[in-house]
Design a protein around this motif. Sequence first.
Motif, PDB file in Angstrom:
ATOM      1  N   GLY A 228       0.829  -1.205   0.000  1.00 24.38           N
ATOM      2  CA  GLY A 228       0.000   0.000   0.000  1.00 24.38           C
ATOM      3  C   GLY A 228       0.865   1.258   0.000  1.00 24.38           C
ATOM      4  N   ALA A 229       1.936   1.239   0.774  1.00 24.31           N
ATOM      5  CA  ALA A 229       2.823   2.400   0.876  1.00 24.31           C
ATOM      6  C   ALA A 229       3.526   2.665  -0.453  1.00 24.31           C
ATOM      7  N   VAL A 230       3.923   1.594  -1.154  1.00 26.87           N
ATOM      8  CA  VAL A 230       4.564   1.766  -2.465  1.00 26.87           C
ATOM      9  C   VAL A 230       3.540   2.326  -3.457  1.00 26.87           C
ATOM     10  N   ALA A 231       2.326   1.794  -3.421  1.00 22.36           N
ATOM     11  CA  ALA A 231       1.282   2.246  -4.339  1.00 22.36           C
ATOM     12  C   ALA A 231       1.005   3.736  -4.170  1.00 22.36           C
ATOM     13  N   GLU A 232       1.074   4.195  -2.922  1.00 23.25           N
ATOM     14  CA  GLU A 232       0.763   5.605  -2.652  1.00 23.25           C
ATOM     15  C   GLU A 232       2.002   6.490  -2.698  1.00 23.25           C
ATOM     16  N   GLY A 233       3.118   5.922  -3.089  1.00 27.78           N
ATOM     17  CA  GLY A 233       4.338   6.717  -3.227  1.00 27.78           C
ATOM     18  C   GLY A 233       4.991   7.079  -1.905  1.00 27.78           C
ATOM     19  N   ARG A 234       4.589   6.397  -0.822  1.00 28.68           N
ATOM     20  CA  ARG A 234       5.182   6.707   0.483  1.00 28.68           C
ATOM     21  C   ARG A 234       6.442   5.886   0.752  1.00 28.68           C
ATOM     22  N   ARG A 235       6.699   4.925  -0.094  1.00 28.14           N
ATOM     23  CA  ARG A 235       7.886   4.104   0.112  1.00 28.14           C
ATOM     24  C   ARG A 235       8.534   3.800  -1.246  1.00 28.14           C
ATOM     25  N   ALA A 236       9.859   3.861  -1.279  1.00 34.57           N
ATOM     26  CA  ALA A 236      10.569   3.676  -2.555  1.00 34.57           C
ATOM     27  C   ALA A 236      10.716   2.187  -2.863  1.00 34.57           C
ATOM     28  N   PRO A 237      10.381   1.776  -4.101  1.00 34.67           N
ATOM     29  CA  PRO A 237      10.507   0.362  -4.492  1.00 34.67           C
ATOM     30  C   PRO A 237      11.892  -0.219  -4.234  1.00 34.67           C
TER      31      PRO A 237
END
Length: 332
Positions: A228-237
């Motif tokens: 969810g965090a990656v999808a929302e741009g809150r965490r870097a892949p």
Amino acid sequence: MSELAPWQQRPYHQAIAALAEGRLGHALLLMGPALMGKREVALRLSRRLLCATPGADGQACGACRGCRQFEAGTHADFKHVSFIPNDKGDKLRSEIVVDQMRALGHWFALTPQLGGAQVALVEPAHALNTAAANALLKTLEEPAPGRYLLLVTDQPGRLPATIRSRCQRLEFRLPPRDEAEAWLAAKGHGPQARQRALDAARGHPGLAADWLDGGHLALRGDVMKELGAVAEGRRAPVELAGAWLGDELAPLRLRFAAEAVLDGLSHRLAAAPAPGLTLPDDFQKLSAWFDAANRLRNQLSLPALRHDLALAGLLLEWRSMFKDTARTGARR
Ligand SMILES: [Zn+2]
């Protein structure tokens, strides 16, 4: 011996009944999902086939010379064939090789030392390479009385059809929900934990128990949050890829990630709101991502690849699916 679970008892009793009626095949294929206890049933059946004085209930007596030798692991008429060390001797091969199957054929031609049956257990049977499978086929084509071959696999589709067609099948199937729950309860797991684990494992009791014992349900929750965090741009892949590869649980994380997509898709087909992640609408992209996640999971056991790059790429792809959704305004 410990008591068999109900889903183990069914194929076991099927074999025992066939034996009593004189219609048990010389070659048996024990097949079904991993962690269903197939090997345990194969061993129990082997012991029964080698018992000189089985009880009226169809079970091995546990007291004859055959039973005692089997328990001690010294029965000369029982052979357990699996992976052997490679030529260097530093690790196990990943295939069952032709020499092993030739040796098995010769062994079956010997006179049984205890004068009863001869039983060979081959697992995982799908690991037979082509030459080994061809050698085994020769043995299957010349069945001899009192010789039993037990093939154990969770991937029967990888066995040649020529071998499958010569085997009697003993299928292990996922049990009804209440049966799985009762079994987990007997292992001391509480009602809530049982429900959650069985939901996550899609009703597979062995998998549910494995995840409960390993504490992996919390990991599943973490994976959902992280995706969810990656999808929302809150965490870097790239950063998450590094974190996921930081311990030996990366394959399980990828499994949970792929299943989150599968869950979302199946809820969508049923027109029901999916619990957990809200997925983008693009069915094709989602199923492609599901395939890619599973592929990468299988590749994690191959040491030569740059897993960090592959996983970062997968997570970038994940994020871009959500970006596309936002741009086209297709969010549900
Ligand atoms: Zn016995």
